[in-house]
Design a protein around this motif. Structure first.
Motif, PDB file in Angstrom:
ATOM      1  N   LEU A 137      39.889  50.261  50.538  1.00 54.14           N
ATOM      2  CA  LEU A 137      38.626  49.736  50.007  1.00 54.14           C
ATOM      3  C   LEU A 137      38.579  48.225  50.205  1.00 54.14           C
ATOM      4  O   LEU A 137      39.587  47.536  49.996  1.00 54.14           O
ATOM      5  CB  LEU A 137      38.482  50.061  48.518  1.00 54.14           C
ATOM      6  CG  LEU A 137      37.986  51.470  48.153  1.00 54.14           C
ATOM      7  CD1 LEU A 137      38.997  52.531  48.548  1.00 54.14           C
ATOM      8  CD2 LEU A 137      37.696  51.567  46.654  1.00 54.14           C
ATOM      9  N   TYR A 138      37.416  47.725  50.583  1.00 50.43           N
ATOM     10  CA  TYR A 138      37.210  46.299  50.796  1.00 50.43           C
ATOM     11  C   TYR A 138      36.125  45.795  49.853  1.00 50.43           C
ATOM     12  O   TYR A 138      35.218  46.552  49.477  1.00 50.43           O
ATOM     13  CB  TYR A 138      36.810  46.034  52.252  1.00 50.43           C
ATOM     14  CG  TYR A 138      37.850  46.458  53.252  1.00 50.43           C
ATOM     15  CD1 TYR A 138      38.922  45.629  53.552  1.00 50.43           C
ATOM     16  CD2 TYR A 138      37.772  47.699  53.886  1.00 50.43           C
ATOM     17  CE1 TYR A 138      39.893  46.009  54.477  1.00 50.43           C
ATOM     18  CE2 TYR A 138      38.734  48.093  54.803  1.00 50.43           C
ATOM     19  CZ  TYR A 138      39.790  47.254  55.094  1.00 50.43           C
ATOM     20  OH  TYR A 138      40.744  47.641  55.997  1.00 50.43           O
ATOM     21  N   GLY A 166      38.524  45.277  41.525  1.00 52.33           N
ATOM     22  CA  GLY A 166      37.076  45.170  41.492  1.00 52.33           C
ATOM     23  C   GLY A 166      36.353  45.895  42.603  1.00 52.33           C
ATOM     24  O   GLY A 166      35.123  45.780  42.715  1.00 52.33           O
ATOM     25  N   THR A 167      37.068  46.663  43.416  1.00 47.60           N
ATOM     26  CA  THR A 167      36.412  47.374  44.514  1.00 47.60           C
ATOM     27  C   THR A 167      35.993  48.796  44.132  1.00 47.60           C
ATOM     28  O   THR A 167      35.405  49.505  44.950  1.00 47.60           O
ATOM     29  CB  THR A 167      37.333  47.433  45.739  1.00 47.60           C
ATOM     30  OG1 THR A 167      38.616  47.936  45.335  1.00 47.60           O
ATOM     31  CG2 THR A 167      37.503  46.052  46.350  1.00 47.60           C
ATOM     32  N   GLY A 168      36.301  49.240  42.909  1.00 50.34           N
ATOM     33  CA  GLY A 168      35.814  50.537  42.432  1.00 50.34           C
ATOM     34  C   GLY A 168      36.843  51.648  42.439  1.00 50.34           C
ATOM     35  O   GLY A 168      36.472  52.818  42.331  1.00 50.34           O
ATOM     36  N   LEU A 195      46.068  58.249  43.404  1.00 50.44           N
ATOM     37  CA  LEU A 195      46.818  57.004  43.288  1.00 50.44           C
ATOM     38  C   LEU A 195      45.914  55.836  43.639  1.00 50.44           C
ATOM     39  O   LEU A 195      45.089  55.929  44.552  1.00 50.44           O
ATOM     40  CB  LEU A 195      48.025  57.000  44.234  1.00 50.44           C
ATOM     41  CG  LEU A 195      49.059  58.114  44.068  1.00 50.44           C
ATOM     42  CD1 LEU A 195      50.142  57.980  45.136  1.00 50.44           C
ATOM     43  CD2 LEU A 195      49.677  58.082  42.684  1.00 50.44           C
ATOM     44  N   ALA A 196      46.075  54.736  42.920  1.00 47.82           N
ATOM     45  CA  ALA A 196      45.356  53.498  43.220  1.00 47.82           C
ATOM     46  C   ALA A 196      46.367  52.366  43.253  1.00 47.82           C
ATOM     47  O   ALA A 196      47.273  52.309  42.413  1.00 47.82           O
ATOM     48  CB  ALA A 196      44.272  53.223  42.184  1.00 47.82           C
ATOM     49  N   ALA A 197      46.212  51.466  44.223  1.00 43.26           N
ATOM     50  CA  ALA A 197      47.172  50.372  44.372  1.00 43.26           C
ATOM     51  C   ALA A 197      46.475  49.143  44.921  1.00 43.26           C
ATOM     52  O   ALA A 197      45.507  49.246  45.687  1.00 43.26           O
ATOM     53  CB  ALA A 197      48.315  50.777  45.294  1.00 43.26           C
ATOM     54  N   ASN A 198      46.961  47.977  44.505  1.00 41.09           N
ATOM     55  CA  ASN A 198      46.527  46.718  45.096  1.00 41.09           C
ATOM     56  C   ASN A 198      47.336  46.451  46.364  1.00 41.09           C
ATOM     57  O   ASN A 198      48.379  47.059  46.601  1.00 41.09           O
ATOM     58  CB  ASN A 198      46.709  45.569  44.103  1.00 41.09           C
ATOM     59  CG  ASN A 198      45.823  45.738  42.885  1.00 41.09           C
ATOM     60  OD1 ASN A 198      44.640  46.043  43.011  1.00 41.09           O
ATOM     61  ND2 ASN A 198      46.399  45.560  41.703  1.00 41.09           N
ATOM     62  N   ARG A 199      46.877  45.488  47.145  1.00 40.21           N
ATOM     63  CA  ARG A 199      47.556  45.179  48.394  1.00 40.21           C
ATOM     64  C   ARG A 199      48.845  44.395  48.170  1.00 40.21           C
ATOM     65  O   ARG A 199      49.759  44.446  48.996  1.00 40.21           O
ATOM     66  CB  ARG A 199      46.634  44.372  49.308  1.00 40.21           C
ATOM     67  CG  ARG A 199      45.498  45.184  49.907  1.00 40.21           C
ATOM     68  CD  ARG A 199      44.635  44.313  50.802  1.00 40.21           C
ATOM     69  NE  ARG A 199      43.646  45.095  51.508  1.00 40.21           N
ATOM     70  CZ  ARG A 199      43.856  45.685  52.682  1.00 40.21           C
ATOM     71  NH1 ARG A 199      45.028  45.589  53.251  1.00 40.21           N
ATOM     72  NH2 ARG A 199      42.907  46.374  53.270  1.00 40.21           N
ATOM     73  N   LEU A 210      43.673  52.140  48.369  1.00 40.13           N
ATOM     74  CA  LEU A 210      44.330  50.838  48.485  1.00 40.13           C
ATOM     75  C   LEU A 210      43.256  49.770  48.608  1.00 40.13           C
ATOM     76  O   LEU A 210      42.368  49.861  49.456  1.00 40.13           O
ATOM     77  CB  LEU A 210      45.232  50.814  49.716  1.00 40.13           C
ATOM     78  CG  LEU A 210      45.962  49.499  50.013  1.00 40.13           C
ATOM     79  CD1 LEU A 210      46.969  49.195  48.917  1.00 40.13           C
ATOM     80  CD2 LEU A 210      46.635  49.571  51.377  1.00 40.13           C
ATOM     81  N   GLY A 211      43.336  48.763  47.755  1.00 38.68           N
ATOM     82  CA  GLY A 211      42.335  47.710  47.821  1.00 38.68           C
ATOM     83  C   GLY A 211      42.488  46.712  46.687  1.00 38.68           C
ATOM     84  O   GLY A 211      43.179  46.974  45.696  1.00 38.68           O
TER      85      GLY A 211
END
Length: 534
Positions: A418-419, A249-251, A373-377, A245-246
């Protein structure tokens, strides 16, 4: 005029079933009649076979021709049967010796000019033929590399029907380019002898050259996310599912694409299983007859349930979860996927297989994959800065992330936030990044420790250990269990979550070289499952 018989294979899912192809050329109204529970593509074989025989300059029997595919109750689909139908017909008409075609299996689609074209699912078809006692299998020339992976069978490649007839009749060598390789007859003194050989030379799938200029992805490319890199190593060592989660552009995508580079090569039986699935799905690269690296599958967020779990209006095809078998399934921008698609992942994540039911029957595909899984905030996905903060309301953010249901997230072992990294953090972290080969060595050592512990069981990594074994044979000591039981009593940890934390704790112990999880490992595993950074 008489009855002649040869053999072929019917594919149902990724399993092959032997089929007897019988041809009867007798008195009656002229015509070719196919019987035996056929689909549309197979029913059209009558026109393809007639044109192929005529254009190969062989006489077409001007009488009633009946071709039966036995067992009649078994569904038969596709153009795989064309070559077997043509050979059985020619044998019944006396063009080729009937005794020579009774034992071999014939696989291939016919072109109208008599060419033998490649087909899907040759590897599982040849495996089924060998299991049925076949010693010789005739396949299209372009499928010979795939068919030759199967040991203890003579593979005869052909490129044209006329050349196969010459071989069966013993009329001399085939025309140049007609048969790819040497083969005198289907009795099999010469030809391609099956066998996997050195799997490392057969082509890879996992070490994809996905970068610019064909450069393979490397974990050293990811800077500024040391905790996420460590989490990726843990997932690779135990076969665990991963959620990131981030903001953009955080990778997140870079990390997911580099996960296959940390996984060990597939074992021989795994490589054959994965290759068979890709062959049936029609996605096997022509220059890679055997896949020795774990696959990486990243479907688009508009994919349907059938595309993910498998299905289709005619023949049931494997979906993304099966194509990713023994590899990685990556869902980028996971909340953008339909809820039905996300919920359909729950059953294969638990059982390692997916069952697709249709009116014609039920098909089961293997689906033992690692889900990433990848997600934006938030929906806008804009980086929030002090001078330009995100304008999404808290309610909008909650609705957006709520698209990932609780039961699905409960099945994710490692959750990481991720930040964005500053320029100074990126430069400083460059000194600590490690290439994939270095991390892969640690992953391999951890997997070897787990394999020694799991020797004599059907499980190969910690993520596959069932709940009963976790709480009996592999239950940690009471001091290590104490923090987990406290969270279970408070409701912060579900029963399923407890099992996943225990599997994760064993992976951490394997990476540390310990005989079993201690308090440090169970605490760290609990933090990873809850999404708390340690």
């Amino acid at each position: 005029m008489a009855v002649a018989r040869t053999r072929c294979v019917a594919l149902i899912g990724v399993s092959g079933h032997p089929v007897d192809v019988e041809a009867d050329v007798g008195a009656g109204v002229s015509g070719l009649h196919l019987i035996g529970m056929l689909d549309t593509a197979l029913s059209e074989a009558r026109d393809r076979v007639r044109s192929a025989v005529v254009n190969s300059r062989h006489p077409w029997p001007d009488t009633r021709i009946t071709v039966s595919l036995f067992p009649a109750s078994l569904p038969k689909r596709g153009s795989l049967f064309d070559l077997a139908i043509a050979i059985a017909l020619l044998a019944a008409a006396g063009v080729v010796p009937a005794a020579k075609v009774a034992e071999p299996f014939f696989l291939g689609e016919l072109g109208l000019d008599g060419s033998v074209r490649p087909v899907r699912g040759v590897l599982p078809a040849v495996l089924a033929a060998v299991a049925a006692g076949a010693r010789t299998v005739v396949v299209p020339a372009r499928n010979v590399a795939e068919a030759s992976l199967v040991p203890d069978v003579t593979v005869v490649p052909v490129a044209a029907l006329s050349d196969l007839v010459k071989l069966l009749r013993g009329d001399g060598p085939p025309t140049p380019g007609g048969v790819a390789g040497e083969a005198e007859d289907t009795g099999g003194d010469r030809g391609h002898r099956g066998g996997a050989g050195d799997m490392g030379d057969a082509g890879d799938m996992g070490d994809t050259a996905g970068g610019p200029g064909g450069i393979a992805p490397d974990l050293a490319d990811v800077a500024g996310q040391p905790f996420a890199r460590r989490a990726l190593e843990i997932c690779a060592a135990g076969g665990h599912n991963f959620w990131m989660l981030g903001p953009p552009g955080t990778g997140k995508t870079m990390l997911a694409e580099r996960l296959p580079t940390l996984l060990p090569p597939l074992e021989r039986d795994q490589a054959l299983e994965v290759t068979a699935i890709h062959s049936v799905a029609g996605v096997l690269p022509p220059d890679r007859p055997l896949l020795t690296r774990p696959p990486f599958v990243a479907p688009h967020h508009t994919a349907t349930v059938a595309a993910i779990v498998g299905g289709g209006s005619g023949a049931v095809r494997p979906g993304a979860v099966s194509i990713a078998h023994r590899g990685v399934l990556f869902l980028d921008e996971a909340p953008e996927y339909p809820a039905s698609v996300l919920d359909s992942l729950r059953q294969p994540l638990e059982s390692g297989r997916v069952t697709v039911s249709r009116a014609q029957g039920t098909v089961t595909f293997p689906a033992r994959f690692m889900l990433v899984l990848a997600a934006n905030r938030c929906p806008c996905a804009r980086p929030s800065r002090p001078d330009d903060p995100c304008r999404c309301s808290p309610a909008a953010r909650r609705r957006y992330l709520a698209r990932l249901s609780g039961p699905l997230l409960d099945r994710i072992d490692v959750k990481v936030t991720l930040y964005p990294s500053t320029r100074r953090e990126l430069l400083a972290d460059r000194r600590f990044t490690e290439p994939s080969r270095v991390v892969a060595e640690r992953v391999l050592l951890a997997r070897e420790r787990a394999a020694r512990r799991l020797a004599g069981t059907p499980w190969r990594c910690n993520a596959e250990i069932p709940a009963r074994a976790l709480h009996t044979v592999y239950r940690p000591a009471p001091p290590a269990m104490a923090p987990l039981l406290t969270c279970l009593d408070s409701g912060a940890l579900s029963a399923r979550g407890l099992d996943r934390v225990l599997r994760l704790a064993w992976t951490l112990a394997d990476l540390s070289g310990k005989a079993g999880p201690e308090v440090a490992e169970t605490n760290a595993a609990l933090g990873l499952w809850l999404g708390e950074e340690r």
